[in-house]
Enzyme design. Structure first.
Site, PDB file in Angstrom:
ATOM      1  N   ASP A  84     -22.258  15.261   2.260  1.00 45.12           N
ATOM      2  CA  ASP A  84     -22.619  16.663   2.401  1.00 45.12           C
ATOM      3  C   ASP A  84     -22.264  17.148   3.803  1.00 45.12           C
ATOM      4  O   ASP A  84     -22.233  16.355   4.754  1.00 45.12           O
ATOM      5  CB  ASP A  84     -24.131  16.886   2.166  1.00 45.12           C
ATOM      6  CG  ASP A  84     -24.455  18.374   2.084  1.00 45.12           C
ATOM      7  OD1 ASP A  84     -24.233  18.959   1.010  1.00 45.12           O
ATOM      8  OD2 ASP A  84     -24.872  18.952   3.110  1.00 45.12           O
TER       9      ASP A  84
HETATM   10  N1  LIG Z   1     -10.145  21.605   2.367  1.00 44.59           N
HETATM   11  C1  LIG Z   1     -11.141  21.865   3.255  1.00 44.59           C
HETATM   12  N2  LIG Z   1     -12.432  21.825   2.835  1.00 44.59           N
HETATM   13  C2  LIG Z   1     -13.383  22.069   3.770  1.00 44.59           C
HETATM   14  C3  LIG Z   1     -13.100  22.380   5.114  1.00 44.59           C
HETATM   15  N3  LIG Z   1     -14.292  22.563   5.757  1.00 44.59           N
HETATM   16  C4  LIG Z   1     -15.277  22.382   4.851  1.00 44.59           C
HETATM   17  N4  LIG Z   1     -14.724  22.073   3.654  1.00 44.59           N
HETATM   18  C5  LIG Z   1     -15.401  21.805   2.379  1.00 44.59           C
HETATM   19  C6  LIG Z   1     -15.737  20.355   2.189  1.00 44.59           C
HETATM   20  C7  LIG Z   1     -16.795  20.437   1.136  1.00 44.59           C
HETATM   21  O1  LIG Z   1     -16.186  20.447  -0.144  1.00 44.59           O
HETATM   22  C8  LIG Z   1     -17.464  21.782   1.409  1.00 44.59           C
HETATM   23  C9  LIG Z   1     -18.832  21.595   2.022  1.00 44.59           C
HETATM   24  O2  LIG Z   1     -19.777  21.754   0.984  1.00 44.59           O
HETATM   25  P1  LIG Z   1     -20.666  20.546   0.452  1.00 44.59           P
HETATM   26  O3  LIG Z   1     -20.805  19.471   1.469  1.00 44.59           O
HETATM   27  O4  LIG Z   1     -21.912  21.149  -0.115  1.00 44.59           O
HETATM   28  O5  LIG Z   1     -19.828  19.878  -0.734  1.00 44.59           O
HETATM   29  P2  LIG Z   1     -19.360  20.564  -2.094  1.00 44.59           P
HETATM   30  O6  LIG Z   1     -20.336  21.592  -2.538  1.00 44.59           O
HETATM   31  O7  LIG Z   1     -17.938  20.991  -1.941  1.00 44.59           O
HETATM   32  O8  LIG Z   1     -19.347  19.327  -3.118  1.00 44.59           O
HETATM   33  P3  LIG Z   1     -20.563  18.357  -3.468  1.00 44.59           P
HETATM   34  O9  LIG Z   1     -21.852  19.045  -3.109  1.00 44.59           O
HETATM   35  O10 LIG Z   1     -20.348  17.092  -2.647  1.00 44.59           O
HETATM   36  O11 LIG Z   1     -20.402  18.099  -4.950  1.00 44.59           O
HETATM   37  O12 LIG Z   1     -16.645  22.463   2.360  1.00 44.59           O
HETATM   38  C10 LIG Z   1     -11.724  22.422   5.510  1.00 44.59           C
HETATM   39  O13 LIG Z   1     -11.378  22.700   6.668  1.00 44.59           O
HETATM   40  N5  LIG Z   1     -10.783  22.155   4.563  1.00 44.59           N
END
Ligand SMILES: Nc1nc2c(ncn2[C@H]2C[C@H](O)[C@@H](COP(=O)(O)OP(=O)(O)OP(=O)(O)O)O2)c(=O)[nH]1
Length: 207
Positions: A84
């Site tokens: 996260d």
């Molecule tokens: N491609 C890319 N993604 C980024 C960047 N900065 C942050 N992120 C993404 C990575 C994570 O997918 C998201 C942060 O949100 P979370 O940690 O809540 O994860 P997410 O909701 O995507 O998936 P999850 O909760 O692990 O199922 O932001 C960046 O510079 N490039």
């Protein structure tokens, strides 16, 4: 998904990535790490509500642990990686923008200033956390113009809404910054080096 196992002879337990994040998937795939994806159905808002005692880095770890545990409890054999990312700015926590208009206002508020990204990770086996860690990056955003911001949002589009800071550093988002102080992979959402080190120590990856 990578189909070239780099694990040592005789195979290894399965690694499951408990994340819907395309960035986390790409980092592991590009590193040649064999894994499966199983999204953790975790109520992050409920965990945030009872974690007011934690700083942003501690919250990222707690959420990573919750995601790893949620999947690990359903799979008695695999190693489950949860992760996260939290964004700390102006004394508070920033969550993902819900629209490009909201992303515009968010980026305007952060330009010319510093914010921090905290990427936490946790490994769980048989419903128990066996390792967790966190890494932080200082993000120094430049004071970009409104014209640049509009061009950036038009070029990047809705993909930005999946990113906590409404930017993708590996894309045009690099132009939003004067500099960053920390690890590139941590910006993308995973403290990759300590995760790989732990997977090797545990024998899930070859040393
Ligand atoms: N491609 C890319 N993604 C980024 C960047 N900065 C942050 N992120 C993404 C990575 C994570 O997918 C998201 C942060 O949100 P979370 O940690 O809540 O994860 P997410 O909701 O995507 O998936 P999850 O909760 O692990 O199922 O932001 C960046 O510079 N490039």
């Amino acid at each position: 998904m990578s189909d070239i196992s780099l694990s040592s002879p005789g195979g290894r337990e399965t690694l499951i990535l408990a994340s819907k994040s395309a960035a986390r998937r790409a980092m592991l795939e590009n590193a040649g790490v064999p894994f499966e994806v199983r999204v953790a159905g975790v109520d992050e808002d409920a965990i945030k509500a009872v974690s007011t005692d934690l700083d942003p880095a501690g919250l990222a770890v707690r959420l990573a642990e919750a995601k790893a545990l949620a999947v690990s409890r359903d799979d008695e054999t695999a190693w489950v990686l949860g992760s996260d990312q939290t964004l700390a700015f102006d004394g508070g926590l920033i969550s993902k923008a819900k629209s490009l208009d909201a992303a515009r206002e968010r980026l305007k508020s952060m330009r010319g200033r510093i914010h921090h990204l905290h990427s936490g990770a946790a490994l769980a086996v048989k419903g128990e956390i066996v390792w967790s860690g966190v890494d932080t990056v200082e993000m120094r955003m430049r004071d970009f113009s409104d014209a640049f911001l509009d061009a950036y949002l038009a070029a990047e589009g809705e993909a930005l809404l999946a990113c906590v800071g409404s930017y993708r550093l590996e894309g045009m988002g690099s132009q939003l910054f004067a500099a960053i102080d920390g690890d590139y992979f941590t910006v993308l959402g995973l403290p990759l080096w300590p995760v790989l080190a732990e997977l090797r120590r545990a024998g899930v990856l070859s040393a």
